[in-house]
Design a protein around this motif. Structure first.
Motif, PDB file in Angstrom:
ATOM      1  N   GLU A  21       0.687  -1.083  -0.027  1.00 37.34           N
ATOM      2  CA  GLU A  21      -0.006  -0.029   0.001  1.00 37.34           C
ATOM      3  C   GLU A  21       0.762   1.255  -0.190  1.00 37.34           C
ATOM      4  O   GLU A  21       0.381   2.352  -0.392  1.00 37.34           O
ATOM      5  CB  GLU A  21      -0.925  -0.117   0.933  1.00 37.34           C
ATOM      6  CG  GLU A  21      -0.326   0.145   2.642  1.00 37.34           C
ATOM      7  CD  GLU A  21       0.462  -1.118   3.316  1.00 37.34           C
ATOM      8  OE1 GLU A  21       0.485  -2.068   2.457  1.00 37.34           O
ATOM      9  OE2 GLU A  21       0.874  -0.747   4.301  1.00 37.34           O
ATOM     10  N   ARG A  22       2.023   1.305   0.479  1.00 38.56           N
ATOM     11  CA  ARG A  22       3.178   2.203   0.455  1.00 38.56           C
ATOM     12  C   ARG A  22       4.296   2.026  -0.717  1.00 38.56           C
ATOM     13  O   ARG A  22       5.211   2.330  -0.487  1.00 38.56           O
ATOM     14  CB  ARG A  22       3.530   2.548   1.703  1.00 38.56           C
ATOM     15  CG  ARG A  22       2.593   3.348   2.638  1.00 38.56           C
ATOM     16  CD  ARG A  22       2.825   4.820   2.413  1.00 38.56           C
ATOM     17  NE  ARG A  22       1.697   5.560   2.934  1.00 38.56           N
ATOM     18  CZ  ARG A  22       0.431   5.678   2.759  1.00 38.56           C
ATOM     19  NH1 ARG A  22       0.033   5.205   1.523  1.00 38.56           N
ATOM     20  NH2 ARG A  22      -0.347   6.579   3.433  1.00 38.56           N
ATOM     21  N   LYS A  23       3.756   1.050  -1.691  1.00 35.45           N
ATOM     22  CA  LYS A  23       4.956   0.779  -2.742  1.00 35.45           C
ATOM     23  C   LYS A  23       6.283   0.199  -2.080  1.00 35.45           C
ATOM     24  O   LYS A  23       7.155   0.442  -2.545  1.00 35.45           O
ATOM     25  CB  LYS A  23       4.968   1.972  -3.657  1.00 35.45           C
ATOM     26  CG  LYS A  23       3.795   2.339  -4.299  1.00 35.45           C
ATOM     27  CD  LYS A  23       3.537   1.542  -5.241  1.00 35.45           C
ATOM     28  CE  LYS A  23       1.950   1.932  -5.890  1.00 35.45           C
ATOM     29  NZ  LYS A  23       1.473   0.968  -6.984  1.00 35.45           N
ATOM     30  N   SER A  25       7.866   1.182   0.214  1.00 38.79           N
ATOM     31  CA  SER A  25       8.930   1.713   0.865  1.00 38.79           C
ATOM     32  C   SER A  25       9.344   1.447   2.104  1.00 38.79           C
ATOM     33  O   SER A  25       8.636   0.809   2.860  1.00 38.79           O
ATOM     34  CB  SER A  25       8.241   3.349   0.921  1.00 38.79           C
ATOM     35  OG  SER A  25       6.919   3.486   1.564  1.00 38.79           O
ATOM     36  N   ALA A  61       9.947   1.487  -3.385  1.00 39.94           N
ATOM     37  CA  ALA A  61       9.835   2.768  -3.575  1.00 39.94           C
ATOM     38  C   ALA A  61      10.817   3.521  -2.812  1.00 39.94           C
ATOM     39  O   ALA A  61      11.048   4.682  -2.686  1.00 39.94           O
ATOM     40  CB  ALA A  61       8.461   3.482  -3.365  1.00 39.94           C
ATOM     41  N   ASN A  63      13.403   4.634   0.435  1.00 42.74           N
ATOM     42  CA  ASN A  63      13.266   5.234   1.826  1.00 42.74           C
ATOM     43  C   ASN A  63      11.764   5.763   2.170  1.00 42.74           C
ATOM     44  O   ASN A  63      11.387   6.535   1.105  1.00 42.74           O
ATOM     45  CB  ASN A  63      14.187   6.039   2.289  1.00 42.74           C
ATOM     46  CG  ASN A  63      14.388   6.192   3.714  1.00 42.74           C
ATOM     47  OD1 ASN A  63      15.354   5.623   4.253  1.00 42.74           O
ATOM     48  ND2 ASN A  63      13.532   6.742   4.436  1.00 42.74           N
ATOM     49  N   ASP A  64      11.209   5.378   3.128  1.00 41.89           N
ATOM     50  CA  ASP A  64       9.862   5.946   3.339  1.00 41.89           C
ATOM     51  C   ASP A  64      10.102   7.537   3.431  1.00 41.89           C
ATOM     52  O   ASP A  64      10.804   8.121   4.479  1.00 41.89           O
ATOM     53  CB  ASP A  64       9.142   5.341   4.770  1.00 41.89           C
ATOM     54  CG  ASP A  64       7.962   5.946   4.959  1.00 41.89           C
ATOM     55  OD1 ASP A  64       6.793   5.525   4.586  1.00 41.89           O
ATOM     56  OD2 ASP A  64       7.798   7.281   5.405  1.00 41.89           O
ATOM     57  N   ILE A  65       9.432   8.427   2.830  1.00 43.64           N
ATOM     58  CA  ILE A  65       9.709   9.772   2.647  1.00 43.64           C
ATOM     59  C   ILE A  65       9.117  10.378   4.115  1.00 43.64           C
ATOM     60  O   ILE A  65       9.738  11.406   4.572  1.00 43.64           O
ATOM     61  CB  ILE A  65       9.048  10.393   1.537  1.00 43.64           C
ATOM     62  CG1 ILE A  65       9.968   9.905   0.156  1.00 43.64           C
ATOM     63  CG2 ILE A  65       9.229  11.992   1.733  1.00 43.64           C
ATOM     64  CD1 ILE A  65       9.943  10.293  -1.082  1.00 43.64           C
ATOM     65  N   VAL A 103      13.160   2.205  -6.465  1.00 39.83           N
ATOM     66  CA  VAL A 103      13.712   3.455  -6.301  1.00 39.83           C
ATOM     67  C   VAL A 103      14.787   3.660  -5.248  1.00 39.83           C
ATOM     68  O   VAL A 103      14.736   3.031  -4.185  1.00 39.83           O
ATOM     69  CB  VAL A 103      12.591   4.431  -6.024  1.00 39.83           C
ATOM     70  CG1 VAL A 103      12.957   5.834  -6.061  1.00 39.83           C
ATOM     71  CG2 VAL A 103      11.542   4.130  -7.105  1.00 39.83           C
ATOM     72  N   LEU A 131      16.044  14.966  -4.859  1.00 40.19           N
ATOM     73  CA  LEU A 131      15.511  15.068  -3.360  1.00 40.19           C
ATOM     74  C   LEU A 131      16.429  15.942  -2.637  1.00 40.19           C
ATOM     75  O   LEU A 131      16.401  15.877  -1.545  1.00 40.19           O
ATOM     76  CB  LEU A 131      15.480  13.566  -2.742  1.00 40.19           C
ATOM     77  CG  LEU A 131      14.344  12.681  -3.478  1.00 40.19           C
ATOM     78  CD1 LEU A 131      14.261  11.267  -2.978  1.00 40.19           C
ATOM     79  CD2 LEU A 131      12.773  13.255  -3.131  1.00 40.19           C
ATOM     80  N   PHE A 243       6.513  16.052  -1.834  1.00 41.57           N
ATOM     81  CA  PHE A 243       5.994  14.820  -2.245  1.00 41.57           C
ATOM     82  C   PHE A 243       4.675  14.367  -1.386  1.00 41.57           C
ATOM     83  O   PHE A 243       3.940  13.824  -1.848  1.00 41.57           O
ATOM     84  CB  PHE A 243       7.204  13.732  -1.893  1.00 41.57           C
ATOM     85  CG  PHE A 243       6.738  12.382  -2.326  1.00 41.57           C
ATOM     86  CD1 PHE A 243       6.673  11.850  -3.485  1.00 41.57           C
ATOM     87  CD2 PHE A 243       6.400  11.492  -1.010  1.00 41.57           C
ATOM     88  CE1 PHE A 243       6.330  10.456  -3.611  1.00 41.57           C
ATOM     89  CE2 PHE A 243       5.868  10.221  -1.341  1.00 41.57           C
ATOM     90  CZ  PHE A 243       6.008   9.717  -2.714  1.00 41.57           C
ATOM     91  N   LYS A 246       1.867  16.323  -2.817  1.00 39.70           N
ATOM     92  CA  LYS A 246       1.663  15.836  -4.092  1.00 39.70           C
ATOM     93  C   LYS A 246       1.620  17.102  -5.059  1.00 39.70           C
ATOM     94  O   LYS A 246       0.873  17.559  -5.794  1.00 39.70           O
ATOM     95  CB  LYS A 246       0.322  15.160  -4.143  1.00 39.70           C
ATOM     96  CG  LYS A 246       0.072  13.905  -3.473  1.00 39.70           C
ATOM     97  CD  LYS A 246      -0.935  12.941  -3.768  1.00 39.70           C
ATOM     98  CE  LYS A 246      -1.194  11.913  -2.875  1.00 39.70           C
ATOM     99  NZ  LYS A 246      -0.293  10.917  -2.921  1.00 39.70           N
TER     100      LYS A 246
END
Ligand code: COA
Length: 254
Positions: A21-23, A25, A61, A63-65, A103, A131, A243, A246
């Motif tokens: 659900e969070r790709k 990450s 995806a 690291n969790d941003i 990523v 980033l 990010f 969005k």
């Protein structure tokens, strides 16, 4: 269900990203689970091979941003750095099965794997500059070495994705397969390796890597210091906030 699944069978430890659900990450807790799993796999004589895998639609995806914004790693003992040291120095064969996006660390960890299999939907990217960051996991050393400088500069300065065939051409990927077959193929290859004598596997890997093992660690430490500082600077804060909101980042004031 845990965000990292660790399954040991027939000499193969499989570490699966399980946060679709969070790709997929990666949070600090996930790095800690992976670092623990690697430590156990290194110490356990019954384990001969490790496989990293994701889902047929996404590997990771990166690291969790949200974590980057709210809880950036602060010491060398932070889970992310423990994981990095663990994979870079792992003595036994490591395989990866990559489908969909890979990523950031989803790509850089592959430079520390011995065999990499990719789905034809794989999209690798190292968007650190976008980033406000710099490369990690010794990728600033290993990417130029593997790709050649100009292709490395394209991957690391532009940060745009490159795809399975290009990854195979530069030597990052061993074989491209349909996405639904990647995990199964990597498992079959891992089983083949697990049937081989462990001492011979370990000694062969050590000899192939020893020429630059120390340099890899030195580079990783220097990158880590810069990365840790840059995480807290305005460019990165703007990129992460954009990010989360969005929107496109605005670097005109940083
Ligand atoms: N950290 C935290 N959340 C993430 C994330 C990350 N690295 N990557 C994706 N997510 C979240 C998205 O915010 C989204 O959440 P929402 O459902 O609340 O909106 C959800 O996962 C699905 O992601 P989405 O972007 O809609 O999926 P996609 O299929 O369109 O794109 C990616 C997939 C991986 C290409 C895209 O999510 C991406 O670029 N992620 C950021 C990668 C990144 O910069 N990582 C850091 C590297 S150092």
């Amino acid at each position: 269900m845990s965000d990292i699944l660790v399954h040991a069978e027939a000499g193969v430890t499989t570490i699966s990203f399980n946060r679709l659900e969070r790709k997929n990450s990666i949070t600090a807790a996930m790095y800690a689970s992976m670092a623990d799993a690697l430590e156990q796999a290194a110490a356990d004589a019954a384990v001969r091979v490790v496989v990293f895998q994701g889902h047929e639609t996404v590997f990771s995806a990166g690291n969790d941003i949200g974590d980057f914004l709210n809880a950036p790693p602060s010491t060398p003992e932070s889970p992310v750095f423990r994981f990095m040291r663990g994979i870079a120095a792992f003595p036994k064969p490591v395989l990866a099965a990559v489908a969909g996006p890979a990523v950031g660390i989803g790509t850089t960890l592959l430079f520390h794997c011995d065999l990499v299999y990719a789905g034809d939907n794989a999209a690798f990217s190292m968007p650190f500059v976008n980033l406000g960051l710099c490369p990690e996991l010794s990728s600033s050393l290993l990417v130029p070495q593997m790709f050649g400088y100009h292709r490395a500069a394209e991957a690391l300065l532009m940060g745009e994705p490159f795809f399975a065939e290009a990854a195979m051409e530069v030597g990052l990927v061993n074989r491209v397969l349909p996405p639904t077959e990647v995990n199964g193929y990597a498992q079959a290859q891992a089983r083949k390796l697990a049937a081989k004598p462990l001492t011979a596997l370990i000694e062969t890997k050590r000899l192939m890597k020893k020429g630059q093992a120390a340099q890899v660690m030195t580079q990783m430490t220097e990158e880590g210091a810069s990365f840790g500082r840059m995480l807290r600077e305005p460019a990165a804060r703007e990129a992460f906030t954009a990010f989360m909101e969005k929107r496109k980042p605005d670097f005109s004031k940083v």
